[in-house]
Enzyme design. Structure first.
Site, short mmCIF file in Angstrom:
data_model
loop_
_atom_site.label_atom_id
_atom_site.label_comp_id
_atom_site.label_asym_id
_atom_site.label_seq_id
_atom_site.Cartn_x
_atom_site.Cartn_y
_atom_site.Cartn_z
N ASP A 1 11.87 -2.48 -3.98
CA ASP A 1 13.12 -3.16 -3.64
C ASP A 1 14.25 -2.63 -4.53
O ASP A 1 14.08 -2.50 -5.74
CB ASP A 1 12.90 -4.67 -3.88
N HIS A 2 15.40 -2.33 -3.94
CA HIS A 2 16.59 -1.93 -4.70
C HIS A 2 16.37 -0.78 -5.68
O HIS A 2 16.71 -0.89 -6.87
CB HIS A 2 17.17 -3.12 -5.48
N GLY B 1 20.31 -14.64 -5.02
CA GLY B 1 20.25 -15.69 -6.04
C GLY B 1 20.56 -17.07 -5.49
O GLY B 1 20.65 -17.27 -4.28
N HIS C 1 19.13 -9.34 3.10
CA HIS C 1 18.87 -9.62 1.69
C HIS C 1 19.41 -11.02 1.37
O HIS C 1 20.25 -11.54 2.09
CB HIS C 1 19.56 -8.58 0.80
N GLY C 2 18.92 -11.60 0.27
CA GLY C 2 19.42 -12.92 -0.11
C GLY C 2 18.95 -14.01 0.83
O GLY C 2 19.72 -14.88 1.23
N SER D 1 17.02 -16.44 0.11
CA SER D 1 16.88 -17.75 -0.57
C SER D 1 18.12 -18.61 -0.35
O SER D 1 19.24 -18.12 -0.47
CB SER D 1 16.68 -17.54 -2.07
N ASN E 1 14.39 -10.83 2.93
CA ASN E 1 14.00 -10.72 1.53
C ASN E 1 14.09 -12.06 0.85
O ASN E 1 15.14 -12.73 0.91
CB ASN E 1 14.95 -9.75 0.81
N VAL E 2 13.02 -12.45 0.18
CA VAL E 2 12.99 -13.73 -0.51
C VAL E 2 12.46 -13.52 -1.92
O VAL E 2 11.31 -13.13 -2.11
CB VAL E 2 12.07 -14.74 0.22
N THR F 1 14.35 -15.43 -5.10
CA THR F 1 14.68 -16.62 -5.90
C THR F 1 13.89 -17.86 -5.47
O THR F 1 13.35 -18.58 -6.31
CB THR F 1 16.20 -16.91 -5.79
P1 13P Z 1 17.11 -13.88 -3.07
O1 13P Z 1 16.74 -13.87 -4.53
O2 13P Z 1 18.43 -14.53 -2.83
O3 13P Z 1 16.04 -14.41 -2.22
O4 13P Z 1 17.32 -12.34 -2.65
C1 13P Z 1 16.22 -11.53 -2.64
C2 13P Z 1 16.55 -10.15 -2.21
O5 13P Z 1 17.40 -9.92 -1.38
C3 13P Z 1 15.77 -9.07 -2.83
O6 13P Z 1 16.19 -7.82 -2.41
#
Ligand code: 13P
Length: 294
Positions: free
Chosen positions: A82-83, A179, A208-209, A211, A230-231, A233
């Protein structure tokens, strides 16, 4: 079974569902994810970021955990970096047997992002590893602002980006952020843009993001074309919460028991997630191969 992320996402794209990509940093998280997938007859993507890996262990130590558990599962599992932002981490992941790498050039200029993503694609594809890239920029939830239009993915640019780079999946910025959101806030997503991106690109799209995005947003995002969510947090918080509850119960003051409780609760969290985003029940109707529901 361990498969390329492309194999999982092409099927999700073709059949219109979302697959969970959970950031996982140890045996318990990986096993919770894979066992949840097994029980739900779903695919799963296990992923980890370079900094998460380096803070906690190493690719050399973590990749075999995923590979071993994946090989003994009957559902498809992909292992994603990831990233990745530099070639060193990306090449190390390819060498360690990750089945997908994400190159995150979302903070670069368009041309630089194209050039670097294209190079990553040529290297990774040469050994059968698929590639995710990002266009637009998914920021941090602490930034607070909704839908900074300049950072959202531009549809025409996305088409050019995909044609020039040959990436297998594209992470798009449509209003989520990484986050925890400020308390009580649910992000507002640009579903119209997302539907346009899907219509133009007709390829796996990544959110992404995940959460804190909220169940309705997630369902709508999948309906508009998202295939990977993507999960990180929420999964980590879930583990911490279970751990805190276990610690406050003096009868469970045993590290093994606490670890097992955390894993069991995380597994249920993943199963619930899979039902929301539509990957449950897609695999394992007795046919061979990961694409068991045609
Ligand atoms: P969250 O932490 O908001 O779930 O995002 C995770 C993410 O996008 C990892 O690439």
């Amino acid at each position: 079974m361990l498969v390329s992320m492309k194999a999982i996402l092409d099927d999700a794209n073709q059949h219109g569902y979302g697959v969970m990509a959970m950031n996982s940093i140890n045996l318990e998280m990986v096993r919770a994810g894979i066992q949840a997938a097994e029980e739900e007859k779903s695919a799963i993507i296990i992923q980890m970021g370079p900094n998460q890996i380096k803070q906690h262990a190493s690719m050399k130590d973590l990749a075999p955990i995923v590979k071993n558990l994946a090989e003994s599962a009957s559902i498809p599992v992909a292992l994603n970096l990831d990233h990745g932002t530099n070639y060193e981490d990306i090449i190390a992941a390819v060498q360690a047997g990750f089945t997908n790498v994400m190159f995150d050039g979302s903070s670069l200029s368009f041309e630089e992002n194209v050039a670097k993503s294209e190079l990553v694609v040529s290297v990774a594809h040469s050994v059968g590893c698929s590639v995710e890239a990002e266009l637009g920029h998914v920021g941090q939830a602490v930034d607070g602002d909704d839908l900074d239009q300049d950072l959202l993915t531009n549809v025409a640019q996305a088409k050019e980006f995909v044609e020039r780079t040959g990436v297998d999946a594209l992470a798009v910025a449509v209003g989520t952020a990484h986050g925890d959101y400020p308390k009580g806030k649910v992000p507002k997503l640009d579903f119209e843009r997302l539907a346009q991106l899907k219509a133009e690109l007709d390829m796996p799209l990544v959110l992404h993001g995940g959460s804190g995005a909220g169940e309705e947003n997630l369902k709508q995002a999948v309906a508009c074309g998202i295939n990977k969510i993507n999960v990180c947090t929420d999964a980590f918080s879930h583990c911490v919460q279970t751990m805190a509850e276990s610690l406050s119960d003096s009868k469970k003051m045993d590290y093994l028991a606490i670890s097992m409780t955390v894993e069991a609760n995380l597994k249920q969290f993943v199963k619930d997630y899979m039902r929301v985003i539509g990957s449950s029940g897609r695999y394992g109707y007795g046919k061979t191969g990961y694409n068991g529901h045609e």
